[in-house]
Design a protein around this motif. Structure first.
Motif, short mmCIF file in Angstrom:
data_model
loop_
_atom_site.label_atom_id
_atom_site.label_comp_id
_atom_site.label_asym_id
_atom_site.label_seq_id
_atom_site.Cartn_x
_atom_site.Cartn_y
_atom_site.Cartn_z
N LEU A 1 -13.26 -3.43 7.25
CA LEU A 1 -14.56 -3.34 6.58
C LEU A 1 -15.49 -4.47 7.03
O LEU A 1 -16.69 -4.25 7.25
N VAL A 2 -14.94 -5.67 7.17
CA VAL A 2 -15.76 -6.79 7.64
C VAL A 2 -16.23 -6.55 9.06
O VAL A 2 -17.41 -6.80 9.40
N ILE A 3 -15.33 -6.05 9.90
CA ILE A 3 -15.71 -5.73 11.29
C ILE A 3 -16.82 -4.67 11.32
O ILE A 3 -17.70 -4.69 12.18
N ILE B 1 -18.27 -9.41 2.79
CA ILE B 1 -16.90 -9.88 2.67
C ILE B 1 -16.35 -9.71 1.26
O ILE B 1 -15.19 -9.36 1.06
N TRP B 2 -17.20 -9.91 0.23
CA TRP B 2 -16.73 -9.79 -1.14
C TRP B 2 -16.44 -8.33 -1.50
O TRP B 2 -15.45 -8.05 -2.19
N GLN C 1 -8.10 -13.48 6.78
CA GLN C 1 -9.25 -14.36 7.06
C GLN C 1 -8.77 -15.74 7.50
O GLN C 1 -9.33 -16.32 8.43
N TYR C 2 -7.75 -16.24 6.85
CA TYR C 2 -7.27 -17.59 7.15
C TYR C 2 -6.73 -17.69 8.57
O TYR C 2 -7.06 -18.61 9.31
N GLN C 3 -5.88 -16.72 8.95
CA GLN C 3 -5.25 -16.81 10.27
C GLN C 3 -6.09 -16.17 11.37
O GLN C 3 -5.82 -16.36 12.55
N THR D 1 -17.09 -15.24 14.53
CA THR D 1 -17.84 -14.00 14.74
C THR D 1 -18.24 -13.34 13.44
O THR D 1 -19.34 -12.80 13.32
N TYR D 2 -17.36 -13.41 12.45
CA TYR D 2 -17.58 -12.70 11.18
C TYR D 2 -17.69 -13.69 10.01
O TYR D 2 -17.06 -14.77 10.05
N PRO D 3 -18.44 -13.33 8.96
CA PRO D 3 -18.68 -14.25 7.83
C PRO D 3 -17.53 -14.27 6.82
O PRO D 3 -17.63 -13.74 5.72
N VAL D 4 -16.41 -14.89 7.20
CA VAL D 4 -15.26 -14.98 6.30
C VAL D 4 -15.45 -16.16 5.35
O VAL D 4 -16.28 -17.05 5.60
N ILE D 5 -14.69 -16.17 4.25
CA ILE D 5 -14.87 -17.23 3.25
C ILE D 5 -13.87 -18.38 3.42
O ILE D 5 -14.00 -19.41 2.74
#
Length: 306
Positions: free
Chosen positions: A52-54, A59-60, A199-201, A118-122
């Motif tokens: 979904l993020v891609i 993100i939420w 997201q972390y890894q 690249t992507y807006p992760v938290i």
């Protein structure tokens, strides 16, 4: 310095898996069900969130969808168990096998990258301090929500279902529905941890959930054994599970630092779980032996006084 430098990362990973272990705690300790769905649902959460993020979804919203997807996997296991009469452990295995194929379909391949650049992760492992803060907040919020929910009438009926199934039915509680709800909540939390882990890894992988149930059980048992004397309150018990995950991953990092063959790490995980699972039983055995040895001496003293 190497081992101390790895501690923050181990704590972050421990919090992620500790969150997953809280989901395992709901089924294992509250519902008295050994649910193997988690090996698949953690990957489902990661896969749904990543794709979904891609695709450009916020993100939420992506994380919320991951939680809902995880809840559906738990509901499927619950349906297999309650509606079809399949034993709970086998129902979890069947759902896990189904999820293997579904997770591949969701991602389109075995591995999908989710780069923080690249992507807006938290959260990301590129910023451990921020990741620790985010994970601590998520852990506290999840524990607070669960503490509130299991204090309500609906939550209490789920706890009653796991405590005494026959008595709950006699009191008019819909135990089948409670099992489905409990499994859904459990796997929703597990899927949330999967979304955070991806997201972390920086990627989601089809194999990321393999052995998750072992890690979850290890965190639950370690937390229970170490903090049993102070973990009287339900919220404290959940927090002890999160700390169990942290302790597990710190030990994991220490073992790696000492140079143990990485091929043996899974075996080590199983042995750690077996050891901590056996601690309560060994305590009872030694306590009973100690009492039996002390009884004759007490009887001799009583006879001498008489």
């Amino acid at each position: 310095m190497g081992i101390f430098g790895a501690i923050p990362g181990a704590v972050a990973q421990g919090l992620i898996w500790g969150l997953m272990a809280i989901g395992v705690y709901i089924t294992y300790k509250i519902l008295d069900i050994a649910d193997l769905t988690v090996d698949g649902s953690i990957c489902t959460g990661a896969a749904v969130c990543t794709m979904l993020v891609i695709s450009g979804v916020n993100i939420w919203i992506a994380m919320l969808c991951a939680v809902l997807a995880g809840a559906l996997t738990g509901a499927l296991t619950g349906a297999f168990h309650t509606l079809l009469g399949i034993p709970a452990i086998l129902a979890g295995i069947l759902t896990q096998l189904i999820l293997w194929s579904l997770n591949l379909k969701i991602m389109g391949r075995a591995n999908q990258a989710l780069s923080a650049q690249t992507y807006p992760v938290i959260l990301t492992q590129l910023n451990i301090t921020n990741a620790l803060i985010v994970l601590a907040i998520f852990t506290i919020v999840v524990i607070a929500i669960l503490y509130w929910f299991f204090g309500t009438e609906a939550g209490s009926s789920i706890r009653a279902t796991g405590c005494n199934l026959n008595m709950s039915r006699a009191q008019g509680i819909n135990t089948n529905l409670n099992k489905i709800i409990g499994l859904s909540i459990s796997n929703g939390i597990v899927a949330l941890s999967g979304a955070l882990l991806a997201q972390y890894q920086g990627f989601a992988d089809i194999n990321m959930g393999r052995g998750a149930i072992v890690i979850g059980l290890a965190a639950v048992i370690i937390g229970e054994v170490i903090f049993s004397r102070i973990a009287r309150n339900f919220a404290v018990k959940l927090l002890s599970v999160a700390f169990g995950g942290i302790i597990y991953y710190i030990v994991y990092q220490v073992v790696i630092f000492l140079g143990l063959d990485t091929d043996l790490l899974k075996m080590l995980s199983a042995l750690v779980v077996a050891l901590f699972l056996g601690v309560p039983h060994l305590r009872k055995v030694f306590a009973s032996k100690f009492k039996n040895k002390s009884k004759p001496q007490e009887e001799i003293q009583d006879n001498a006084e008489n």
